[in-house]
Write a protein that holds these residues in place. Structure first.
Motif, mmCIF file in Angstrom:
data_model
loop_
_atom_site.group_PDB
_atom_site.id
_atom_site.type_symbol
_atom_site.label_atom_id
_atom_site.label_comp_id
_atom_site.label_asym_id
_atom_site.label_seq_id
_atom_site.Cartn_x
_atom_site.Cartn_y
_atom_site.Cartn_z
ATOM 1 N N GLN A 93 3.730 7.564 8.683
ATOM 2 C CA GLN A 93 3.340 6.455 9.544
ATOM 3 C C GLN A 93 2.878 5.272 8.703
ATOM 4 N N ILE A 94 3.265 4.074 9.132
ATOM 5 C CA ILE A 94 2.765 2.834 8.550
ATOM 6 C C ILE A 94 1.814 2.221 9.573
ATOM 7 N N ARG A 95 0.537 2.328 9.293
ATOM 8 C CA ARG A 95 -0.477 1.901 10.244
ATOM 9 C C ARG A 95 -0.841 0.431 10.042
ATOM 10 N N PRO A 96 -1.417 -0.229 11.048
ATOM 11 C CA PRO A 96 -1.856 -1.628 10.883
ATOM 12 C C PRO A 96 -2.899 -1.756 9.783
ATOM 13 N N SER B 95 -2.254 -1.348 -3.789
ATOM 14 C CA SER B 95 -2.260 -2.811 -3.815
ATOM 15 C C SER B 95 -2.262 -3.276 -5.268
ATOM 16 N N HIS B 96 -1.241 -4.079 -5.613
ATOM 17 C CA HIS B 96 -1.108 -4.617 -6.968
ATOM 18 C C HIS B 96 -1.122 -3.507 -8.022
ATOM 19 N N LEU C 279 4.670 1.889 -13.087
ATOM 20 C CA LEU C 279 5.682 1.099 -12.392
ATOM 21 C C LEU C 279 6.586 1.971 -11.536
ATOM 22 N N HIS C 280 6.793 3.209 -11.957
ATOM 23 C CA HIS C 280 7.663 4.123 -11.214
ATOM 24 C C HIS C 280 6.875 5.040 -10.281
ATOM 25 N N PHE C 281 5.572 4.769 -10.115
ATOM 26 C CA PHE C 281 4.710 5.541 -9.211
ATOM 27 C C PHE C 281 4.743 7.025 -9.551
ATOM 28 N N ASP D 31 2.010 -2.176 -1.170
ATOM 29 C CA ASP D 31 3.138 -2.728 -1.909
ATOM 30 C C ASP D 31 4.447 -2.166 -1.357
ATOM 31 N N ASP D 32 5.456 -3.021 -1.263
ATOM 32 C CA ASP D 32 6.746 -2.593 -0.716
ATOM 33 C C ASP D 32 7.343 -1.454 -1.539
ATOM 34 N N GLU D 33 7.219 -1.543 -2.856
ATOM 35 C CA GLU D 33 7.759 -0.478 -3.704
ATOM 36 C C GLU D 33 7.040 0.840 -3.451
ATOM 37 N N PHE D 34 5.738 0.772 -3.160
ATOM 38 C CA PHE D 34 4.971 1.976 -2.864
ATOM 39 C C PHE D 34 5.439 2.605 -1.554
#
Length: 537
Positions: A146-149, A77-78, A103-105, A127-130
């Protein structure tokens, strides 16, 4: 059968959602309602029903294998990253406290390559980029993503799950801390509680004091992780332990929740290439120090007396960020350390002092190019951004020339990498092309980017029409005046708005007002009126 990688997008009402492996028991009550998105290699994203035959009996044959899957839960996050990792072979839960990623993780990529997890979990609020970085790394691998709630990733839930582990929840019996009973009767009478102390002792031996257990678990947990200063890590722990419990519930009917998990140890995740330093160590070593602003009305902070403040002689925003990253995560690679030492030794040589000073001067002229390119991609760039890009091409070219003037720098790996990265031919061509297209004088006058003539024919035609808008409005006003009776309006004004078109303004007359409202002439409609400029069209 081989495992498949999948991405799941889940919304509300899915706190008990599980993936294919958790649905292997075949119980309808374990299957959530709704749809899910499944990633199947090169086939792309496909939408399938939760009750489809995809979770058939073919996948029930490997329950023991699925319980041995390594799992990683990460939340970003951020730009701040926190994660938790569980290895079922060693039964060790590893934690990575909240830290700032690049920035490039780079840290994320390093973590994924080292852990090589079979299951990777993240939140819908990451973050979408993450998420794109995780998806790009997992693509083509025999792994599950998996993208969990977001409600699965809650810091309070993670702390509660950790305190519920048997390693922390078990409270040893300390009978010696309680005053002994004064009763000296028979053995049977000593077995029965005769006072409050005996009663509390017997109660704790049977069930345990919940308050004491909680307090003891919190103290022991603080030896492993900074709970309060690492909310992202705690949130990842909660999602990770919930996933493990769901996996076990699909194959073990005697599962007792988080307390039954066989986790023998908890440790800080150690990276192979860099040293991860937690927030307490950074504060104790005074690597960073934030000082409050002199004004009591400002919430801004500045770098105080710290190691970073002493070493920070950088000239660019990116250089400052890179130095901060190096101090957050010092390199463990001997080759990298030697290369940096050789580069410093080259720059401080007496014969290279003038070239090094020139390098610092040109570095100071470099702008934050990643930010500028991001604005240009979204169409939000301004004149100053284009000027910064042109300055970058000039200073980068001069940096390349200054590097070639360094003495005995041919064997320095850092210098060779810089020379290879600075493509002067491309920079010169880019700068010349921008100067040929943008009219800097007109742009400065109009405070916006203006293109020179004869670059685009359609744009030139539109400019010609726009510059002649005054004569067009005069012609339109004359045409409209012929249709307006002289007794209705002695004068009118025509204005052009790109979003509305032609707007005709006429003076308001009191005889137009009536009980039914303002009545203009036939063929006109009243739009609005102001104190000075009544408008009809």
């Amino acid at each position: 059968m081989p495992k498949r990688k999948q991405i799941r997008a889940e919304g509300r009402g899915t706190s008990d959602d599980t993936d294919d492996s958790s649905n292997e028991s075949g119980s309808p009550s374990d299957r959530p309602d709704g749809k899910r998105v499944r990633w199947q290699g090169k086939g792309g994203l496909t939408l399938q029903d939760e009750y489809s035959e995809a979770s058939s009996d073919e996948e029930v044959s490997e329950p023991s294998e699925k319980t041995q899957q390594t799992c990683l839960a990460a939340l970003c996050s951020h730009g701040s990253l926190g994660c938790a990792y569980y290895d079922p072979n060693t039964r060790v839960l590893s934690l990575l406290e909240d830290t700032q990623d690049t920035l490039h993780f780079d840290l994320t990529q390093m973590l994924l390559e080292q852990v090589n997890a079979d299951v990777v979990l993240t939140s819908t609020r990451s973050d979408d980029e993450f998420i794109d970085a995780l998806n790009g790394h997992m693509e083509g691998k025999d792994s599950l993503f998996q993208i969990r709630p977001c409600k699965d990733f809650a810091a309070s839930k993670g702390k509660s799950r950790l305190l519920s582990l048997s390693r922390f929840a078990t409270l040893a019996s300390d009978d010696h801390v309680l005053p002994p009973s004064s009763d000296t009767g028979s053995d049977s009478s000593r077995d029965r509680p005769h006072n409050a102390y005996d009663f509390m002792r017997s109660r704790r031996e049977v069930t345990g004091d919940p308050t004491a257990k909680r307090w003891n678990a919190s103290v022991r947990l603080s030896n492993f992780a900074s709970v309060d200063s690492a909310p992202l890590c705690m949130a990842s722990v909660g999602a990770l332990l919930d996933h493990i419990v769901r996996e076990r519930a699909s194959t073990d009917f005697d599962d007792d929740g988080v307390g039954s998990l066989d986790i023998c140890d908890i440790e800080i995740l150690s990276l192979d290439q860099v040293m991860q330093i937690n927030a307490d160590a950074l504060l104790s070593l005074q690597v960073f120090e934030n000082e409050s602003h002199a004004s009591v009305h400002s919430d801004k902070t500045k770098e105080g007396l710290s190691l970073f403040g002493i070493l920070n002689n950088t000239k660019t925003t990116l250089g400052r960020t890179l130095l901060r990253t190096w101090l957050l995560r010092p390199s463990l690679s001997l080759q990298v350390i030697r290369d940096r030492l050789d580069a410093v030794g080259c720059f401080v040589r007496p014969e290279n002092l003038s070239s090094a000073s020139l390098l610092r001067t040109h570095l100071k002229g470099l702008k934050n190019i990643p930010r500028i390119m991001g604005l240009m991609r979204t169409g939000k760039s301004k004149l100053v951004d284009w000027q910064g890009l042109v300055k970058f091409t000039y200073h980068a070219t001069m940096l390349r020339d200054s590097l070639s003037e360094l003495h005995e720098a041919s064997g320095i790996d850092v210098v060779k990498k810089l020379i290879r990265a600075l493509d002067t031919a491309t920079f010169k061509e880019l700068g010349s092309r921008i100067n040929e297209i943008i009219d800097w004088e007109e742009s400065s006058t109009n405070e916006r980017v203006c293109v020179r003539p004869h670059i685009d024919e359609d744009l030139d035609n539109r400019k010609h029409v726009y510059h002649g808008i005054d004569s067009i409005l005069s012609t339109v006003a004359e045409q409209i005046a012929d249709t307006v009776p002289p007794d209705f309006a002695a004068s009118l004004n025509v204005v052009y708005f790109p979003q509305l078109g032609y707007l005709i303004c006429v003076p308001m007359l009191e005889e137009w007002r009536s009980e039914a409202g303002i009545q203009p002439i036939e063929g006109w409609s009243f739009q609005f009126s102001s104190e000075y400029i009544p408008v009809s069209s």
